[in-house]
Design a protein around this motif. Structure first.
Motif, PDB file in Angstrom:
ATOM      1  N   UNK A 387       0.619  -1.460  -0.053  1.00 47.53           N
ATOM      2  CA  UNK A 387      -0.030  -0.088   0.537  1.00 47.53           C
ATOM      3  C   UNK A 387       0.768   1.432  -0.157  1.00 47.53           C
ATOM      4  N   UNK A 388       2.159   1.592   0.014  1.00 49.80           N
ATOM      5  CA  UNK A 388       3.208   1.904  -0.013  1.00 49.80           C
ATOM      6  C   UNK A 388       3.268   3.168   1.551  1.00 49.80           C
ATOM      7  N   UNK A 389       3.453   2.651   2.643  1.00 50.18           N
ATOM      8  CA  UNK A 389       3.366   3.082   3.403  1.00 50.18           C
ATOM      9  C   UNK A 389       5.355   3.288   4.206  1.00 50.18           C
ATOM     10  N   UNK A 390       5.436   2.498   3.397  1.00 50.46           N
ATOM     11  CA  UNK A 390       7.337   3.014   3.442  1.00 50.46           C
ATOM     12  C   UNK A 390       7.347   4.452   3.107  1.00 50.46           C
ATOM     13  N   UNK A 391       7.089   4.951   1.595  1.00 54.34           N
ATOM     14  CA  UNK A 391       6.971   6.250   1.244  1.00 54.34           C
ATOM     15  C   UNK A 391       6.341   7.179   1.655  1.00 54.34           C
ATOM     16  N   UNK A 415       8.946  -0.455  10.407  1.00 50.13           N
ATOM     17  CA  UNK A 415       8.958  -1.158   9.651  1.00 50.13           C
ATOM     18  C   UNK A 415      10.930  -0.935   8.583  1.00 50.13           C
ATOM     19  N   UNK A 416      11.989  -0.818   9.227  1.00 46.21           N
ATOM     20  CA  UNK A 416      12.859  -1.693   8.396  1.00 46.21           C
ATOM     21  C   UNK A 416      13.394  -2.839   7.570  1.00 46.21           C
ATOM     22  N   UNK A 417      13.175  -4.356   8.464  1.00 44.14           N
ATOM     23  CA  UNK A 417      12.630  -5.316   7.745  1.00 44.14           C
ATOM     24  C   UNK A 417      12.012  -4.781   6.651  1.00 44.14           C
ATOM     25  N   UNK A 421      14.689  -1.699   1.131  1.00 40.92           N
ATOM     26  CA  UNK A 421      15.627  -1.578   0.234  1.00 40.92           C
ATOM     27  C   UNK A 421      15.061  -0.302  -0.015  1.00 40.92           C
ATOM     28  N   UNK A 422      13.585  -0.380   0.042  1.00 38.27           N
ATOM     29  CA  UNK A 422      13.210   1.180  -0.038  1.00 38.27           C
ATOM     30  C   UNK A 422      13.227   2.703   0.051  1.00 38.27           C
ATOM     31  N   UNK A 427      17.095   8.812  -1.633  1.00 37.01           N
ATOM     32  CA  UNK A 427      17.811   9.526  -1.178  1.00 37.01           C
ATOM     33  C   UNK A 427      17.327  11.077   0.044  1.00 37.01           C
ATOM     34  N   UNK A 428      16.108  11.494  -0.875  1.00 39.21           N
ATOM     35  CA  UNK A 428      15.271  12.108   0.550  1.00 39.21           C
ATOM     36  C   UNK A 428      15.353  11.680   1.901  1.00 39.21           C
TER      37      UNK A 428
END
Length: 472
Positions: A387-391, A415-417, A421-422, A427-428
């Protein structure tokens, strides 16, 4: 002696005129005769020097006189209306008139008034010391006087008691009235269960105004904080009535209904199960997914968090109903930063719950506990990645509040594990973490200078440092 030898020439008898010499001589002759006669009749007044008595004799006479005066028996003088001579040692009754006869040199006494001391004389007996206080009392007189004294004291005490009783009546109500009031109060005393029934009835009544409905929900929230009361709400269908209140067209009813549900769900599995079966989860997600006032969404999000925490079955249903999509849309809305922080906190709690359940199972060497099996069916981390919660979580680091940043950093670590990769490819994120590291380094230094070795900013700096280390 001639006039020249006199020291007082003007005052001597030879200076007097001859006409006055005869009377003066007569006076001197009479004085000499009087002195001679007096000394012949009474040697006590003779113009001779008496012999001194010895000291011991004087003390003996004084002691004898004192003993005579201090004996237990005195001769009592009985006065009459005529003057009578007093003998030495006689006691004179009080009130008698006493005089010194200048002709005889004796003391005399008589009654001063005719009737004043008549009664005193009747009680006198010869040979007894005179009692100066002639008022005598019999035992009966004393008893009578004591009775009167007690009667007076009782009257005074009675007056004080009456005054005290009047003051008590003024300050306090009679016990009869209090008992009556207590009886009336006992009629209206209600148990928590009865109060909740009354409040639910008031809320569910079509005749109740909006203000009455809101007031009933507000009071109900106070009672359902207690676990037993929240469970009692199920027994008469009150929980379902409140859940149905989420369908109301009135935003205030939705807000306060969610407020009651959030208090009832908290750490109460029995109520949580009934809520899921009653459709509470669906209704809460619908409100969050639709346009509603911010105050309503705050209370609904509170109820959703209370329903999902420590309830893996509800978390499964949440994922099936698209709950993550609903929350993603919520945090991306404008002016919903407060909601975004609460959502991130919820996700962190859900992720750590599952981690703790697995760790607990490893420590207890129980590979198939029921609770762990339920959590294993909750595929939360894959859903967050999809669902894109990493970003989304990374972008929330731009929030200005330190407390919000702290919660975002905690969620990034949880959420690191899943999102490593993301994170590395963003870079931000590296730039934001480096800027926060420099900011909190300065704040942590100030804490150390103030003597705080485990300060708030030092902890935040540690979280940032660990993230940067993991991303290298």
């Amino acid at each position: 002696m001639n006039s020249d030898s006199s020291p007082y020439p003007d005052c001597g008898p030879q200076s007097l005129p001859p006409s006055r010499m005869a009377p003066l001589g007569m006076l001197l002759l009479m004085a000499s005769c009087f002195t001679f006669c007096l000394s012949r009749e009474n040697p006590e007044f003779a113009l001779t020097k008496p012999k001194k008595s010895s000291t011991k004799e004087t003390e003996r006479k004084e002691t004898k006189a004192e003993e005579e005066l201090d004996t237990g028996v005195l001769e009592v003088f009985h006065p009459t209306h005529e003057w009578q001579a007093l003998r030495p040692g006689q006691a004179v009754p009080a009130g008698s008139h006493v005089r010194l006869n200048l002709q005889t040199g004796a003391r005399e006494a008589k009654l001063q008034y005719k009737d004043k001391f008549q009664n005193n004389l009747k009680g006198l007996k010869k040979g007894k010391r005179l009692d100066i206080n002639t008022n005598t009392y019999t035992s009966q007189d004393l008893k009578s006087a004591l009775a009167k004294l007690k009667e007076g004291a009782e009257m005074e005490s009675s007056k004080e008691d009456k005054a005290r009783q009047a003051e008590v009546k003024r300050l306090f109500r009679p016990i009869e009235e209090l008992k009556k009031d207590f009886d009336e109060l006992n009629v209206v005393i209600e148990t928590d269960m009865q109060i909740m029934v009354r409040l639910i009835t008031k809320f569910n009544s079509s005749s109740s105004s909006l203000e009455e409905k809101i007031a009933a929900l507000f009071d109900l929230e106070y009672y359902v904080h207690q676990m037993d009361n929240a469970q009692d709400l199920l027994s008469f269908g009150g929980l379902q009535v409140v859940i149905n209140g989420l369908n109301s067209t009135e935003p205030l009813v939705k807000e306060y209904a969610a407020f009651v549900l959030g208090a009832a769900f908290s750490s109460n599995p029995k109520v949580q199960v009934e809520a899921i079966e009653g459709g509470a989860l669906q209704k809460l997600l619908v409100i969050l997914a639709t346009e509603q006032p911010l105050t309503v969404k705050k209370k609904v999000l509170f109820a959703l968090c209370s329903l999902l925490r420590h309830f893996p079955y509800a978390q499964q249903q949440f994922l099936k109903l698209g709950g993550l999509q609903v929350l993603r849309t919520l945090v991306q809305e404008k002016d919903t930063e407060v909601l975004a922080v609460r959502v991130v906190t919820l996700l962190y709690d859900l992720v750590t719950e599952k981690m703790f359940a697995e760790e607990e199972a490893e420590l207890t060497q129980d590979t198939s506990p029921e609770k762990l099996q339920q959590y294993r069916q909750v595929h939360l981390l894959p859903g967050l990645r999809e669902q894109g919660w990493c970003e989304i979580t990374t972008h929330l680091l731009a929030l200005p509040e330190h407390d919000a940043r702290e919660k975002v950093l905690q969620t990034l670590g949880a959420l690191l594990a899943t999102c490593r990769d993301q994170y590395r490819q963003d870079p931000e994120l590296s730039r934001m973490l480096a800027g926060l590291q420099a900011e909190y380094q300065a704040l942590a230094t100030l804490e150390l200078q103030d003597g705080e070795h485990e300060g708030y900013f030092q902890e935040l700096l540690g979280s940032i440092t660990r993230l940067l280390k993991e991303l290298r």
